[in-house]
Write an enzyme that holds these catalytic residues in place. Structure first.
Site, short mmCIF file in Angstrom:
data_model
loop_
_atom_site.label_atom_id
_atom_site.label_comp_id
_atom_site.label_asym_id
_atom_site.label_seq_id
_atom_site.Cartn_x
_atom_site.Cartn_y
_atom_site.Cartn_z
CE LYS A 1 28.19 5.29 -8.24
NZ LYS A 1 28.33 4.32 -9.40
CD GLU B 1 29.74 1.11 -11.99
OE1 GLU B 1 29.56 -0.02 -11.51
OE2 GLU B 1 29.15 2.14 -11.59
NE ARG B 2 26.44 -1.22 -16.32
CZ ARG B 2 25.28 -1.83 -16.13
NH1 ARG B 2 24.19 -1.35 -16.69
NH2 ARG B 2 25.20 -2.90 -15.36
CB CYS C 1 12.87 4.21 -15.23
SG CYS C 1 12.67 6.00 -15.14
CD GLU D 1 12.59 -1.51 -15.09
OE1 GLU D 1 12.38 -0.39 -15.59
OE2 GLU D 1 13.23 -1.69 -14.04
#
Length: 510
Positions: free
Chosen positions: A179, A182-183, A287, A389
């Site tokens: 999955k 969606e971007r 990250c 963050e």
């Protein structure tokens, strides 16, 4: 082929076919460099996810029985296709994520490292064998794939992360459902083409596009045996607790607040250059990006800040189509607005704005989601920008008096993904690496991300679950062990029943 030449409405990839969405729900896909909508991606319903899982479940038994040698042959062909179609992958990454071409190429190379690691699966799948553990019994272990496993990937590494957390799963015999964010759906669909061309059987690789509805079905569906996730810490925690509630094996990788300790004996020119790329590369949307420098000593802090400031002011932002660009836009307008809020809040709390990237000149001519590099100093641990963050080019400098104070600040933080230190002192480096409570540690290394054959994973609230990304631990995560004890008695052997618990003794084990 560029994204603009592809079909405006995208699809899923299910059972070896591009499959149109049937939910009626779609999300816009943007080119961050221009701010334009370049496609619409279907958002799968729970029923569509169930159907995709069923196809994967049906395909799994044959792939499980396929010899490891044959499975590795597919991975070899897949690796070759990644190399041959690298330019196409770079173009897709750049258009849907805004990365520079150089950064996209680096992402692909890192992704290929994970494929290389998966090609070594025959070594990692070997079990143990013990002869005559007692009573003419031999004991051995074997590793078996889990079944259907799912991966939920982030936007910031649309190729590297899917390769990093699916290649081994495929190699050891699982059926994988990806999955993607969606971007950035185009990269996952292109990877699907490559897997199919490499000879992977239909149903073993699935791409299902969607939002939280699709994720919730993956987390709850009884036929999904394991979940791997990369994203923000709040979502990672949700994935972990929800997935384990449904008795799944889960490895959920969250965010990081990755600091660079700068010691007074460090070469400040070299350290500033390292900080620049590690802090602002990919518009700080990593990250493992360096979130800020913790500088030891007041004089060192002043000198380091001035050196970094001069370099930051010379950074160039723009579209990947331009030459000599240091980094591009952030992923969405919403992300840009959030980053600006962090900067505004830090200034309101008393931080000093060394450089201000909130309104770069490129915004006068482009509708892309651009932010220039922002640098703040006089930041204190009680400020929001220190605690949380910031997934964008707003970086901080914190001054401390001693190395121990720097270590304590980092150890007290709730996140523990990566950390690095620049020094010329072996003694200081030894203290740092022994006392720091962070999963990935660097010494005179800008970004302490391991190579593909070492395990990747943070500590504290940067990782939930015991699995790792990259490295040999992936083979363990995506397999289950079976231990067999076998004995072949002589046909004429006289045996009697024993009611004692089996043990290793001079007599036969019953």
């Amino acid at each position: 082929m560029t994204i603009q030449q592809q079909t405006k409405t995208l699809s899923h990839f299910i059972n070896g076919n591009k499959t149109k969405g049937t939910s009626g729900s779609y999300a816009d896909v943007y080119n961050p460099s221009t701010g334009e909508v370049i496609a619409q991606v279907p958002l799968a319903s729970r029923e569509e996810v169930k159907q995709a899982i069923q196809f994967a479940k049906t395909a799994f038994p044959a792939w499980k029985k396929t010899s490891i040698g044959k499975r590795v042959e597919v991975l070899h062909r897949f690796r070759q296709l990644l190399v041959e179609r690298q330019d196409e992958l770079i173009q897709v990454i750049c258009e849907e994520s805004g990365k520079t071409k150089e950064d996209a190429k680096g992402e692909i190379i890192r992704g290929i490292e994970s494929v290389d690691m998966a090609i070594s699966a025959p070594q990692l799948l070997k079990g143990e064998y013990s002869v005559n553990v007692g009573g003419d019994i031999n004991a051995f272990s074997a590793k078996a794939p889990l079944g259907v496993v799912a991966t939920i990937a982030p936007f910031n590494f649309p190729v590297m992360v899917p390769l990093a957390i699916t290649s081994m799963a495929v190699a050891v015999g699982n059926a994988v459902i990806l999955k993607p964010s969606e971007r950035v759906p185009h990269s996952a669909l292109l990877l699907s083409e490559l897997w199919q061309e490499a000879g992977l059987p239909d149903g073993i690789w699935t791409v299902i596009n969607g939002d939280k509805e699709a994720v919730n079905e993956l987390l709850a569906n009884k036929d999904i045996q394991a979940i791997s996730f990369v994203g923000s810490t709040p979502v990672a925690e949700y994935i972990y607790h929800t997935g384990t509630k449904h008795n799944k094996r889960v490895a959920a990788f969250g965010g990081g607040k990755n600091f660079m300790i700068v010691m007074p004996d460090a070469n400040l020119e070299q350290t500033a250059n390292a900080f620049l790329g590690a802090a602002y590369g990919a518009a700080s949307q990593r990250c493992m990006a360096i979130s800020g420098a913790i500088v030891v000593g007041e004089d060192t802090e002043k000198r380091f800040t001035e050196i970094v400031k001069e370099k930051v002011l010379n950074l160039k932002i723009g579209s990947f189509q331009e030459a000599n660009i240091d980094f591009g836009p952030v992923i969405t307008q919403q992300a840009k607005d959030t980053i600006i809020q962090y900067i505004d809040g830090a200034v309101a709390e008393g931080a000093n704005l060394v450089t201000d990237g909130r309104n770069p000149s490129i915004c006068e001519t482009s509708k892309g989601f651009y932010l220039g590099p922002t640098l703040l100093n006089q930041v204190t641990p009680d400020m929001k920008i220190f605690k949380e963050e910031v997934f964008g080019p707003a970086r901080i400098i914190v001054g401390v008096e001693t190395l121990q104070e720097a270590i304590d600040l980092i150890n007290d933080h709730e996140l523990g993904n990566g950390v690095t230190m620049f020094t010329s002192s072996g003694r200081a480096a030894r203290q740092f690496q022994e006392e720091i409570e962070v999963g990935m540690v660097g010494i005179n290394v800008p970004i302490p991300i391991p190579v593909g054959y070492h395990n990747f994973g943070g500590w504290k609230r940067s990782k939930f679950g015991e699995g790792h990304m990259f490295g040999p631990d992936q083979a363990r995560f995506f397999t289950k062990a079976k231990t067999i004890s076998e004995r072949w008695p002589d046909e004429e052997e006289d045996t009697t029943s024993s009611f004692a618990f089996p043990s290793n003794s001079d007599t036969n084990i019953q």
